[in-house]
Design a protein around this motif. Structure first.
Motif, PDB file in Angstrom:
ATOM      1  N   PHE A 115       8.498   2.538   2.253  1.00  0.00           N
ATOM      2  CA  PHE A 115       7.133   3.490   1.647  1.00  0.00           C
ATOM      3  C   PHE A 115       6.119   2.504   0.960  1.00  0.00           C
ATOM      4  N   GLN A 116       4.889   2.877   1.086  1.00  0.00           N
ATOM      5  CA  GLN A 116       4.101   1.992   0.995  1.00  0.00           C
ATOM      6  C   GLN A 116       3.603   1.833  -0.612  1.00  0.00           C
ATOM      7  N   GLY A 117       3.839   3.057  -1.210  1.00  0.00           N
ATOM      8  CA  GLY A 117       3.384   3.275  -2.601  1.00  0.00           C
ATOM      9  C   GLY A 117       4.410   2.263  -3.413  1.00  0.00           C
ATOM     10  N   GLU A 118       3.901   1.415  -4.387  1.00  0.00           N
ATOM     11  CA  GLU A 118       4.840   0.883  -4.990  1.00  0.00           C
ATOM     12  C   GLU A 118       5.197   1.306  -6.741  1.00  0.00           C
ATOM     13  N   LYS A 119       3.983   1.831  -7.067  1.00  0.00           N
ATOM     14  CA  LYS A 119       3.852   2.206  -8.685  1.00  0.00           C
ATOM     15  C   LYS A 119       3.153   3.538  -8.525  1.00  0.00           C
ATOM     16  N   GLU A 120       3.251   4.072  -9.645  1.00  0.00           N
ATOM     17  CA  GLU A 120       2.306   5.489 -10.152  1.00  0.00           C
ATOM     18  C   GLU A 120       2.307   6.589  -9.157  1.00  0.00           C
ATOM     19  N   CYS A 121       3.374   6.564  -8.445  1.00  0.00           N
ATOM     20  CA  CYS A 121       3.613   7.603  -7.143  1.00  0.00           C
ATOM     21  C   CYS A 121       4.147   8.980  -8.177  1.00  0.00           C
ATOM     22  N   ALA A 122       3.883  10.020  -7.479  1.00  0.00           N
ATOM     23  CA  ALA A 122       4.389  11.381  -7.832  1.00  0.00           C
ATOM     24  C   ALA A 122       5.978  11.557  -7.047  1.00  0.00           C
ATOM     25  N   CYS A 123       6.865  11.918  -7.691  1.00  0.00           N
ATOM     26  CA  CYS A 123       8.227  12.271  -7.418  1.00  0.00           C
ATOM     27  C   CYS A 123       8.783  13.373  -7.642  1.00  0.00           C
ATOM     28  N   ALA A 124       9.433  13.993  -6.672  1.00  0.00           N
ATOM     29  CA  ALA A 124      10.223  15.297  -6.686  1.00  0.00           C
ATOM     30  C   ALA A 124      11.561  15.512  -5.901  1.00  0.00           C
ATOM     31  N   GLU A 125      12.457  16.239  -6.070  1.00  0.00           N
ATOM     32  CA  GLU A 125      13.469  16.429  -5.449  1.00  0.00           C
ATOM     33  C   GLU A 125      13.908  17.564  -5.074  1.00  0.00           C
ATOM     34  N   ILE A 154      -6.308  -1.399  -7.017  1.00  0.00           N
ATOM     35  CA  ILE A 154      -7.164  -0.795  -6.314  1.00  0.00           C
ATOM     36  C   ILE A 154      -6.682  -0.393  -4.847  1.00  0.00           C
ATOM     37  N   ASP A 155      -5.457  -0.740  -4.511  1.00  0.00           N
ATOM     38  CA  ASP A 155      -4.997  -0.313  -3.413  1.00  0.00           C
ATOM     39  C   ASP A 155      -4.419   1.143  -3.472  1.00  0.00           C
ATOM     40  N   HIS A 156      -5.235   2.175  -3.667  1.00  0.00           N
ATOM     41  CA  HIS A 156      -4.581   3.673  -3.544  1.00  0.00           C
ATOM     42  C   HIS A 156      -4.222   4.011  -2.169  1.00  0.00           C
ATOM     43  N   ARG A 157      -2.966   4.721  -2.473  1.00  0.00           N
ATOM     44  CA  ARG A 157      -2.471   5.105  -1.211  1.00  0.00           C
ATOM     45  C   ARG A 157      -2.362   6.820  -1.077  1.00  0.00           C
ATOM     46  N   ASN A 158      -2.318   7.364   0.103  1.00  0.00           N
ATOM     47  CA  ASN A 158      -2.194   8.772   0.379  1.00  0.00           C
ATOM     48  C   ASN A 158      -0.866   8.906   1.151  1.00  0.00           C
ATOM     49  N   ASP A 159       0.074   7.982   1.349  1.00  0.00           N
ATOM     50  CA  ASP A 159       1.213   8.106   1.961  1.00  0.00           C
ATOM     51  C   ASP A 159       2.215   8.860   1.284  1.00  0.00           C
ATOM     52  N   VAL A 160       2.792   9.618   2.151  1.00  0.00           N
ATOM     53  CA  VAL A 160       4.032  10.776   1.633  1.00  0.00           C
ATOM     54  C   VAL A 160       5.387  10.552   2.389  1.00  0.00           C
ATOM     55  N   ALA A 161       6.336  10.274   1.971  1.00  0.00           N
ATOM     56  CA  ALA A 161       7.638  10.106   2.498  1.00  0.00           C
ATOM     57  C   ALA A 161       8.685  10.771   1.761  1.00  0.00           C
ATOM     58  N   ARG A 205      -6.652   9.708  -1.384  1.00  0.00           N
ATOM     59  CA  ARG A 205      -5.788   8.801  -1.964  1.00  0.00           C
ATOM     60  C   ARG A 205      -5.538   9.010  -3.343  1.00  0.00           C
ATOM     61  N   LEU A 206      -4.359   8.905  -3.986  1.00  0.00           N
ATOM     62  CA  LEU A 206      -4.305   9.310  -5.167  1.00  0.00           C
ATOM     63  C   LEU A 206      -3.333   8.454  -5.903  1.00  0.00           C
ATOM     64  N   ARG A 207      -3.400   8.084  -7.284  1.00  0.00           N
ATOM     65  CA  ARG A 207      -2.249   7.496  -7.997  1.00  0.00           C
ATOM     66  C   ARG A 207      -2.224   8.261  -9.575  1.00  0.00           C
ATOM     67  N   GLY A 208      -1.249   8.076 -10.043  1.00  0.00           N
ATOM     68  CA  GLY A 208      -1.177   8.887 -11.560  1.00  0.00           C
ATOM     69  C   GLY A 208      -1.183  10.318 -11.296  1.00  0.00           C
ATOM     70  N   ALA A 209      -0.712  10.919 -10.342  1.00  0.00           N
ATOM     71  CA  ALA A 209      -0.752  12.404 -10.126  1.00  0.00           C
ATOM     72  C   ALA A 209       0.762  12.919 -10.746  1.00  0.00           C
ATOM     73  N   SER A 210       0.991  14.020 -10.727  1.00  0.00           N
ATOM     74  CA  SER A 210       2.499  14.702 -11.326  1.00  0.00           C
ATOM     75  C   SER A 210       2.708  15.660 -10.701  1.00  0.00           C
ATOM     76  N   CYS A 211       4.043  15.888 -10.176  1.00  0.00           N
ATOM     77  CA  CYS A 211       4.368  16.996  -9.447  1.00  0.00           C
ATOM     78  C   CYS A 211       5.792  17.785  -9.633  1.00  0.00           C
ATOM     79  N   CYS A 212       5.854  18.768  -9.253  1.00  0.00           N
ATOM     80  CA  CYS A 212       7.322  19.312  -9.355  1.00  0.00           C
ATOM     81  C   CYS A 212       7.503  20.440  -8.528  1.00  0.00           C
ATOM     82  N   LEU A 213       8.460  21.552  -8.560  1.00  0.00           N
ATOM     83  CA  LEU A 213       8.917  22.472  -7.434  1.00  0.00           C
ATOM     84  C   LEU A 213       8.560  23.720  -7.991  1.00  0.00           C
TER      85      LEU A 213
END
Length: 622
Positions: free
Chosen positions: A560-570, A586-593, A611-619
């Motif tokens: 996965f390309q994003g190293e930090k400040e990713c949103a995460c959910a299971e 400054i290397d903002h990512r829009n990758d999803v895996a 491209r986003l960093r610092g987002a938050s997610c849930c179900l």
């Protein structure tokens, strides 16, 4: 003289007629010699007058065990019958009958059930020496042999060993034996142990392998009917049945519906029934089950449900109402460089597409979200990238079924770069920072009272940590403490309001991702700060086993390309990592895996529209 001689003669007469009876403890030496002698005789096949013949397999040759009739008949009801020993022959009775000396000197006894050679050896060793020498995996087979051979002492010994060392992973095998051998007390013991540890049991492979009848017995005994009076809450059982059904959706759907119909929905809170239970696809798709749940709702909840049906549902050709049934990953806010967003997007996993479904009341990043009863709680965060901007204390609630926002009481302290976790009917905000002020405080929002209150604090100020909820506890990992990333792993027990330090991670990390998946907790990537200087992570992906309190290295690097400040959910056993940035912010990512922990496989998913960093997610159910 005559008188003295007469006395001595009387004493001698009494002495000669005295019966010597030693206490039992002094006869142990004789008993040991007798047992040892019998064992040696069997080992040498000396004076053996019976041969036990067994079949390990249907077509295999019989195996033979020379033995002694007296030992077998004295210990086993089965062998007494086979050797023709009557009930009188086994009881101590006064008789003047002459012993039967005409019986054959040697006989063969073929067992009418299958038994392994190892199990038979354990049985005979016990009969001859009272020594029980069996491995744990042999206990079921030896217990079966003890029951079929009617050896009460061996049966008790096997059951004691099994009960003392019982683990839920062996439930299915033990339960089958209890039914086959009609061991009702043992069956009750097994069900009570499962009820007592049901929270952990549902995450085992054994639970997924349960048959309908086995799960039905657990459901039937969930209300404290057994000796230990353990009760499995109705909502917990509801979730367990759904989880069991998803393991084999086509084959188990009818069985799951049957099991769900037996639950007492009146014991589940009304808000949970209307906001969660009745929105599950298995409930919606079955009219009878849907009616059972709907009938339990009070008048107010029914009016709300009817309004939601009219507003949010569609109709098929037959005019039937179709409620939203899709559980999906929802991503909120985030930033692209200095531009903060209020957008809420959903990931349609089936179509592999992203769709905007609404906007938050404010642009936010480094906030946190959590879902309770299918309501989205948005808490804290930053509204802009200016260094003097303080964190937010705002709390909002979004109802996706009505597309309505509600402003709730603010937190007592502003915070961003924190963790938010929901346990039952409470939401917890842990640590974080506001401008240059780093928090140790933890606040709890009570959904029933709609109020925030302080609970047990962290021992050290901490921000940019990651967290997850597992078994009704909060788990916090890493984060920045005193300008450096940490390896800390902390657990908060909601019931006791207590923080506990657990085994630390292998790598220092902060601004990372964390998710609970079945019986494990995973941490991904992040950064390693040493007094403000960014260093390389030693391990990109680690796995924590809560039952063992141990960490295991999974991967040095991940794809996965994003190293930090990713949103995460299971969702359904897959961990979704969304957006973030590389080691250079400054290397903002829009990758999803998505990551499948069971298969250790990564799969690319539809990229974010921006491209986003610092987002938050849930179900959420949509």
């Amino acid at each position: 003289m005559g008188s003295g001689a007469s006395k001595k003669s009387a004493i001698k007469s009494v002495s000669n007629n005295r019966i010597i009876s030693l206490p039992h403890q002094h006869s142990n030496e004789h008993i040991n010699l007798l047992v040892k002698g019998l064992s040696v005789l069997r080992h040498n096949s000396a004076l053996c007058d019976v041969t036990i013949c067994i079949n390990e397999t249907e077509n295999g040759p019989p195996l033979k065990f020379p033995s002694h009739k007296c030992v077998l008949a004295a210990s086993s009801g089965y062998f007494r019958d086979k050797l023709g020993v009557s009930s009188h022959g086994f009881e101590e009775i006064e008789t003047s009958a002459e012993p039967d000396l005409t019986s054959p000197k040697h006989v063969n006894v073929t067992l009418d059930f299958s038994i392994s050679k190892k199990s038979m050896e354990v049985v005979l060793q016990f009969l001859y020496t009272a020594i029980f020498d069996a491995k744990i995996n042999q206990l079921p087979a030896v217990l079966e042999a003890a029951v079929r051979l009617d050896i009460a002492s061996l049966k008790r010994r096997c059951l004691n060993e099994i009960m003392n060392g019982f683990h839920t992973d062996s439930f299915q095998a033990m339960y089958k034996i209890s039914n086959e051998l009609d061991l009702s007390l043992f069956k009750d013991f097994l069900l009570s142990k499962i009820a007592a540890d049901f929270v952990n049991f549902v995450d085992t492979d054994c639970f997924q392998r349960l048959t309908e009848n086995e799960l039905q017995d657990i459901v039937n005994n969930r209300n404290g009917t057994l000796s230990n009076n353990c009760i499995i809450p109705e909502l917990q059982m509801f979730n367990a049945i759904i989880k069991w059904q998803k393991h084999d959706q086509r084959e188990r759907i009818a069985s799951a519906v049957k099991l769900l119909k037996t639950l007492h929905y009146a014991k589940i809170p009304q808000s949970t029934l209307s906001g969660y239970v009745i929105n599950q696809s298995i409930v919606i798709d079955n009219k009878e089950l849907f009616g059972i749940v709907e009938n339990v709702l009070d008048a107010d909840k029914k009016r709300i449900l009817n309004r939601l049906k009219q507003k949010n549902s569609t109709h098929n050709g037959a005019g039937d109402v179709i409620m939203p049934t899709r559980t999906t990953v929802v991503v909120t806010g985030g930033r692209r460089f200095d531009q903060f967003t209020s957008t809420i997007r959903e990931l349609n996993i089936k179509e592999d597409t992203w769709k905007e479904i609404g906007r938050m009341p404010s642009t936010l990043a480094y906030h946190q979200v959590a879902a309770v009863d299918n309501l989205l709680y948005v808490v804290g965060g930053l509204e802009s990238s200016r260094p003097d901007v303080r964190g937010s204390a705002a709390t909002w609630r979004f109802d996706p079924m009505k597309n309505e926002w509600e402003t709730l009481q603010e937190m007592h302290q502003e915070r961003a770069h924190f963790f938010l976790g929901a346990v039952d009917q409470s939401v917890f905000a842990v640590g974080g920072k506001s401008s240059n002020l780093i928090r140790t405080s933890v606040e709890k929002y009570n959904i029933t009272t709609k109020k925030w209150e302080f609970v047990a604090s962290l021992k050290a100020p901490r921000f940019s940590h990651a967290g997850c909820v597992y078994k009704h506890c909060l788990y916090i990992s890493g984060g920045v403490v005193r300008k450096s990333s940490t390896t800390d792993l902390l657990r908060y027990e909601v019931s006791t309001n207590h923080w506990e330090a657990l085994t630390p991670m292998r790598s220092l990390r902060s601004s990372h991702m964390m998710a609970a998946v079945r019986d494990r907790i995973l941490v991904f990537s992040g950064e390693c700060l040493n007094q403000g200087i960014n260093e390389s992570l030693s391990v990109a992906l680690e796995c924590y086993i809560p039952q063992e309190d141990q960490w295991h290295k999974v991967a040095q690097k991940i794809s996965f390309q994003g190293e930090k400040e990713c949103a995460c959910a299971e969702l359904d056993g897959l961990v979704y990592l969304i957006g973030g940035c590389g080691s250079n912010v400054i290397d903002h990512r829009n990758d999803v895996a998505s990551y499948d922990a069971e298969k250790d496989e990564w799969k690319s998913v539809a990229k974010l529209p921006t491209r986003l960093r610092g987002a938050s997610c849930c179900l959420l159910m949509l």
